[in-house]
Write a protein that holds these residues in place. Structure first.
Motif, mmCIF file in Angstrom:
data_model
loop_
_atom_site.group_PDB
_atom_site.id
_atom_site.type_symbol
_atom_site.label_atom_id
_atom_site.label_comp_id
_atom_site.label_asym_id
_atom_site.label_seq_id
_atom_site.Cartn_x
_atom_site.Cartn_y
_atom_site.Cartn_z
ATOM 1 N N ASN A 131 0.974 -1.242 0.019
ATOM 2 C CA ASN A 131 0.023 0.046 -0.077
ATOM 3 C C ASN A 131 0.961 1.383 -0.072
ATOM 4 O O ASN A 131 0.270 2.405 0.150
ATOM 5 C CB ASN A 131 -0.902 -0.096 1.248
ATOM 6 C CG ASN A 131 -2.139 -1.089 1.145
ATOM 7 O OD1 ASN A 131 -3.146 -0.711 0.531
ATOM 8 N ND2 ASN A 131 -1.692 -2.365 1.852
ATOM 9 N N GLY A 132 2.214 1.171 -0.041
ATOM 10 C CA GLY A 132 3.014 2.172 -0.132
ATOM 11 C C GLY A 132 3.002 3.037 0.863
ATOM 12 O O GLY A 132 3.212 4.440 0.874
ATOM 13 N N LEU A 133 2.926 2.605 2.054
ATOM 14 C CA LEU A 133 2.751 3.292 3.494
ATOM 15 C C LEU A 133 4.078 3.828 3.836
ATOM 16 O O LEU A 133 5.040 3.204 3.789
ATOM 17 C CB LEU A 133 1.835 2.766 4.401
ATOM 18 C CG LEU A 133 0.802 2.027 4.084
ATOM 19 C CD1 LEU A 133 0.002 1.251 5.062
ATOM 20 C CD2 LEU A 133 -0.207 3.214 3.580
ATOM 21 N N TYR A 134 4.003 5.033 4.698
ATOM 22 C CA TYR A 134 5.475 5.567 5.445
ATOM 23 C C TYR A 134 6.440 5.781 4.507
ATOM 24 O O TYR A 134 7.616 5.604 4.582
ATOM 25 C CB TYR A 134 5.710 4.595 6.207
ATOM 26 C CG TYR A 134 4.789 4.216 7.514
ATOM 27 C CD1 TYR A 134 3.972 5.210 8.302
ATOM 28 C CD2 TYR A 134 4.207 3.211 7.613
ATOM 29 C CE1 TYR A 134 2.988 4.896 9.299
ATOM 30 C CE2 TYR A 134 3.118 2.584 8.363
ATOM 31 C CZ TYR A 134 2.652 3.729 9.165
ATOM 32 O OH TYR A 134 1.466 3.431 10.110
ATOM 33 N N SER A 135 6.102 6.018 2.985
ATOM 34 C CA SER A 135 7.223 6.238 2.022
ATOM 35 C C SER A 135 8.258 5.188 1.955
ATOM 36 O O SER A 135 9.453 5.393 1.862
ATOM 37 C CB SER A 135 7.929 7.669 2.335
ATOM 38 O OG SER A 135 6.950 8.670 2.313
ATOM 39 N N VAL A 136 7.413 4.135 2.118
ATOM 40 C CA VAL A 136 8.635 2.830 2.273
ATOM 41 C C VAL A 136 9.193 2.845 0.714
ATOM 42 O O VAL A 136 8.770 2.977 -0.350
ATOM 43 C CB VAL A 136 7.572 1.597 2.653
ATOM 44 C CG1 VAL A 136 6.798 1.327 1.343
ATOM 45 C CG2 VAL A 136 8.649 0.305 2.634
ATOM 46 N N LEU A 137 10.399 2.353 0.731
ATOM 47 C CA LEU A 137 11.287 2.297 -0.621
ATOM 48 C C LEU A 137 11.172 0.553 -0.788
ATOM 49 O O LEU A 137 10.716 -0.020 -0.026
ATOM 50 C CB LEU A 137 12.811 2.725 -0.082
ATOM 51 C CG LEU A 137 12.866 4.040 0.309
ATOM 52 C CD1 LEU A 137 14.181 4.382 0.641
ATOM 53 C CD2 LEU A 137 12.306 4.967 -0.710
ATOM 54 N N ASP A 138 11.928 0.514 -1.954
ATOM 55 C CA ASP A 138 11.824 -0.931 -2.502
ATOM 56 C C ASP A 138 12.539 -1.885 -1.602
ATOM 57 O O ASP A 138 12.451 -2.991 -1.611
ATOM 58 C CB ASP A 138 12.011 -0.950 -3.950
ATOM 59 C CG ASP A 138 11.278 -0.280 -4.768
ATOM 60 O OD1 ASP A 138 11.443 -0.048 -6.155
ATOM 61 O OD2 ASP A 138 10.033 -0.346 -4.323
ATOM 62 N N LYS A 139 13.639 -1.265 -1.021
ATOM 63 C CA LYS A 139 14.725 -2.163 -0.256
ATOM 64 C C LYS A 139 14.031 -2.323 1.078
ATOM 65 O O LYS A 139 13.652 -1.623 1.466
ATOM 66 C CB LYS A 139 15.936 -1.102 -0.246
ATOM 67 C CG LYS A 139 16.919 -1.871 0.675
ATOM 68 C CD LYS A 139 18.485 -1.137 0.914
ATOM 69 C CE LYS A 139 19.536 -1.839 1.953
ATOM 70 N NZ LYS A 139 20.434 -0.896 2.149
ATOM 71 N N GLN A 140 14.229 -3.796 1.279
ATOM 72 C CA GLN A 140 13.745 -4.064 2.598
ATOM 73 C C GLN A 140 14.753 -4.992 3.229
ATOM 74 O O GLN A 140 15.160 -5.947 2.649
ATOM 75 C CB GLN A 140 12.422 -4.741 2.498
ATOM 76 C CG GLN A 140 11.764 -5.235 3.713
ATOM 77 C CD GLN A 140 11.507 -4.072 4.657
ATOM 78 O OE1 GLN A 140 12.001 -3.813 5.725
ATOM 79 N NE2 GLN A 140 10.414 -3.198 4.266
#
Length: 252
Positions: A243-252
Motif C-alpha cells: 500500500n506504499g505506506l510511510y514512504s517505504v522504499l523498495d529495499k527491505q
C-alpha cells in the motif's frame, strides 16, 4: 480472595502497531493475574481518530487493517474501531466510558429476566464476545486503561489533561501502567493529589526485558528503506509495502 474481572483497553495511534504494543498486553495480563487481585479476561486496541492531528498519521482504514493483521494470532486481544468511526477526535475518558457502557449493555441484554432482549451476534462486538463466556457469573467487569509510564507522567503536564478527565480515568476505570526498571512511578503518584487519592486503582507493572521498539523508530526505518523484519509481523510488512505506506522504499 475475590478477583475483579477486567478488560484491558489501550488507546493510541498504532502507526504502525509493533510487536511491543502486543507485548504490553501479555506482560500486563501475566502480572495482574499473578497478583491474584485481578483476572484479565480480554484486551481491546482502540486506534485514535484521524483528526487527532499527529504528524505522519496514516488513515484509520490502514491502521485498523494493520491492527487486525497484528492480532491474527491472539485469542484474547481484539480491535475496536468505534473511536475511529466517530465524527472527530475524542478524549480518552469518553473512549473508556463508551467501552464500559457497551460491555455493560451487552452483558445485561443476555439476562433472561425483565424486558431485556437478547442481542444477535452482529450487534455484539468481538471484544465483547470474548467476555461473554464468563456470563452469567459476571460480578461487574471493569474496563481498565493499559498505558505506559509516559502517559501517567503526562497527567502532570499543565493544560494537557482536564482534571475531571483524570479523575474519571483513574477513579472510575483505573490504570495498568507498564514501566521499566529504574523508573519511579510511585514517586509521581505521591506528588499528585488525584493519583494518590485513587492509588489503589493504579497497577504498576514492571517490564524487566527492556524493548526500545517504537512506531516512530519503525517509521523512520521505513522512510530510509531499512529492514523492519522481526519488529513487525511479516503480514504487516507486506501490507505496508503493497500500500506504499510511510514512504517505504523498495529495499527491505
Amino acid at each position: 480472595m475475590t478477583q475483579s474481572k477486567i478488560v484491558l483497553l489501550s488507546c493510541g495511534s498504532y502507526n504502525p502497531p509493533t510487536n511491543m504494543h502486543l507485548r504490553m498486553f501479555e506482560i500486563a495480563r501475566d502480572q495482574l493475574n499473578r497478583q491474584g487481585r485481578y483476572h484479565v479476561i480480554g484486551g481491546i486496541i482502540s486506534p485514535v481518530h484521524d483528526n487527532y492531528g499527529k504528524k505522519d498519521l496514516i488513515s484509520s482504514t490502514h491502521r485498523c487493517a494493520l491492527v487486525r493483521l497484528a492480532l491474527q494470532d491472539s485469542d484474547w486481544i481484539h480491535l475496536s474501531d468505534w473511536e475511529c468511526n466517530q465524527e472527530g477526535w475524542l478524549p480518552t475518558r469518553q473512549v473508556l466510558q463508551y467501552h464500559q457502557n457497551k460491555l455493560n449493555s451487552c452483558l445485561n441484554s443476555n439476562e433472561t429476566t425483565g424486558n431485556k432482549r437478547s442481542l444477535s451476534d452482529a450487534e455484539v462486538p468481538q471484544w465483547v464476545q470474548q467476555t461473554q463466556k464468563f456470563y452469567p457469573n459476571n460480578m461487574g467487569i471493569r474496563v481498565k486503561l493499559l498505558c505506559g509510564a509516559d502517559l501517567l507522567e503526562s497527567f502532570g503536564t499543565p493544560g494537557l489533561w482536564k482534571d475531571c478527565d483524570i479523575e474519571s480515568i483513574v477513579g472510575d476505570h483505573g490504570l495498568a501502567v507498564i514501566t521499566r526498571a529504574g523508573t519511579d512511578p510511585l514517586k509521581f503518584i505521591y506528588e499528585s493529589d488525584v493519583l494518590t487519592k485513587y492509588q489503589n486503582n493504579i497497577s504498576i507493572i514492571t517490564e524487566w526485558i527492556v524493548n526500545e521498539v517504537s512506531s516512530t523508530k519503525i517509521r523512520r526505518a521505513l522512510r530510509r528503506g531499512e529492514s523492519v523484519k522481526y519488529l513487525l509481523s511479516n503480514q504487516i510488512i507486506d501490507y505496508i509495502k503493497n500500500n506504499g505506506l510511510y514512504s517505504v522504499l523498495d529495499k527491505q
